[in-house]
Scaffold this motif. Structure first.
Motif, mmCIF file in Angstrom:
data_model
loop_
_atom_site.group_PDB
_atom_site.id
_atom_site.type_symbol
_atom_site.label_atom_id
_atom_site.label_comp_id
_atom_site.label_asym_id
_atom_site.label_seq_id
_atom_site.Cartn_x
_atom_site.Cartn_y
_atom_site.Cartn_z
ATOM 1 N N GLN A 132 41.436 30.567 63.608
ATOM 2 C CA GLN A 132 41.226 29.383 64.037
ATOM 3 C C GLN A 132 40.248 28.463 62.997
ATOM 4 O O GLN A 132 39.181 27.968 62.915
ATOM 5 C CB GLN A 132 40.089 29.453 65.182
ATOM 6 C CG GLN A 132 40.542 29.969 66.491
ATOM 7 C CD GLN A 132 39.547 29.969 67.584
ATOM 8 O OE1 GLN A 132 38.563 29.269 67.635
ATOM 9 N NE2 GLN A 132 39.697 31.089 68.346
ATOM 10 N N VAL A 184 34.447 33.799 66.744
ATOM 11 C CA VAL A 184 35.814 33.913 66.277
ATOM 12 C C VAL A 184 36.121 35.229 66.173
ATOM 13 O O VAL A 184 35.590 35.940 65.270
ATOM 14 C CB VAL A 184 36.143 32.937 65.223
ATOM 15 C CG1 VAL A 184 37.547 32.960 65.004
ATOM 16 C CG2 VAL A 184 35.749 31.627 65.679
ATOM 17 N N LYS A 235 31.436 27.938 65.398
ATOM 18 C CA LYS A 235 32.807 28.851 64.997
ATOM 19 C C LYS A 235 32.255 29.713 63.944
ATOM 20 O O LYS A 235 32.403 28.977 62.857
ATOM 21 C CB LYS A 235 33.951 28.152 64.841
ATOM 22 C CG LYS A 235 34.545 27.587 66.348
ATOM 23 C CD LYS A 235 35.745 26.498 66.004
ATOM 24 C CE LYS A 235 36.927 26.980 65.104
ATOM 25 N NZ LYS A 235 38.036 26.252 65.144
#
Length: 180
Positions: free
Chosen positions: A130, A96, A152
């Motif tokens: 995110q 990310v 992530k």
């Protein structure tokens, strides 16, 4: 006697082949004068660009004291108030990424376990994307592996010595500029 002559002819033919394989494509080119350089050619066939100076701070990174993080170069610069890079080093980004722009250091942790399960130190967080906290860190074991693309994570990993320098430089509120 014929055997020696055949061996000599074979050796001469082999050496001639090697010489022709290593000869320049254009023997009609002007000879160079001593001290001049030959232009480099890139794999694409065009002139090669000179290597980038790793201490050259990206032009679009603002001014003043700041940490500059280049997404494309996977590099960080610690820039002093006069705009001079005090240190520059490569990093391994996570899955990310922060959007280009200016941020401030929001939190720091001396030692924690990263979201990938690795023990890390000198964590300097500056963004969220995110729903993932993004920051710089160094693995205690000194590793900088590529992140698992199925997870992530927001840790931008660096060598321990670079992590020590960034930890000292980037206190709470310090400016972090992300450039493409």
């Amino acid at each position: 006697m014929a055997g020696l002559t055949a061996a000599a002819v074979a050796a001469v033919c082999f050496l001639a082949y090697q010489a022709s394989a290593n000869a320049p494509a254009d023997l009609a080119a002007e000879p160079r004068t001593p001290g001049t350089s030959v232009p480099s050619i890139s794999p694409s066939g065009g002139p090669k660009q000179p290597p980038k100076d790793p201490l050259a701070v990206p032009a679009a990174s603002g001014s003043g004291e700041r940490v500059v993080y280049s997404l494309a170069d996977r590099r960080v610069w610690l820039v002093d108030a006069k705009g001079k890079a005090r240190r520059s080093f490569t990093v391994m980004p996570s899955t990310v990424h922060p959007a280009p722009g200016a941020y401030s250091v929001t939190s720091r942790s001396g030692s924690v376990r990263g979201s990938d399960g690795v023990q890390i130190e000198h964590v300097v967080r500056f963004a969220t994307a995110q729903d993932v906290a993004i920051g710089f860190s160094a693995a205690v074991d000194g590793s900088t592996p590529k992140p698992d693309p199925t997870k992530k994570t927001g840790g931008i990993r660096m060598k321990r010595a670079d992590g020590d320098a960034l930890w000292t430089f980037a206190v709470i509120g310090a400016k972090v500029v992300v450039v493409a």
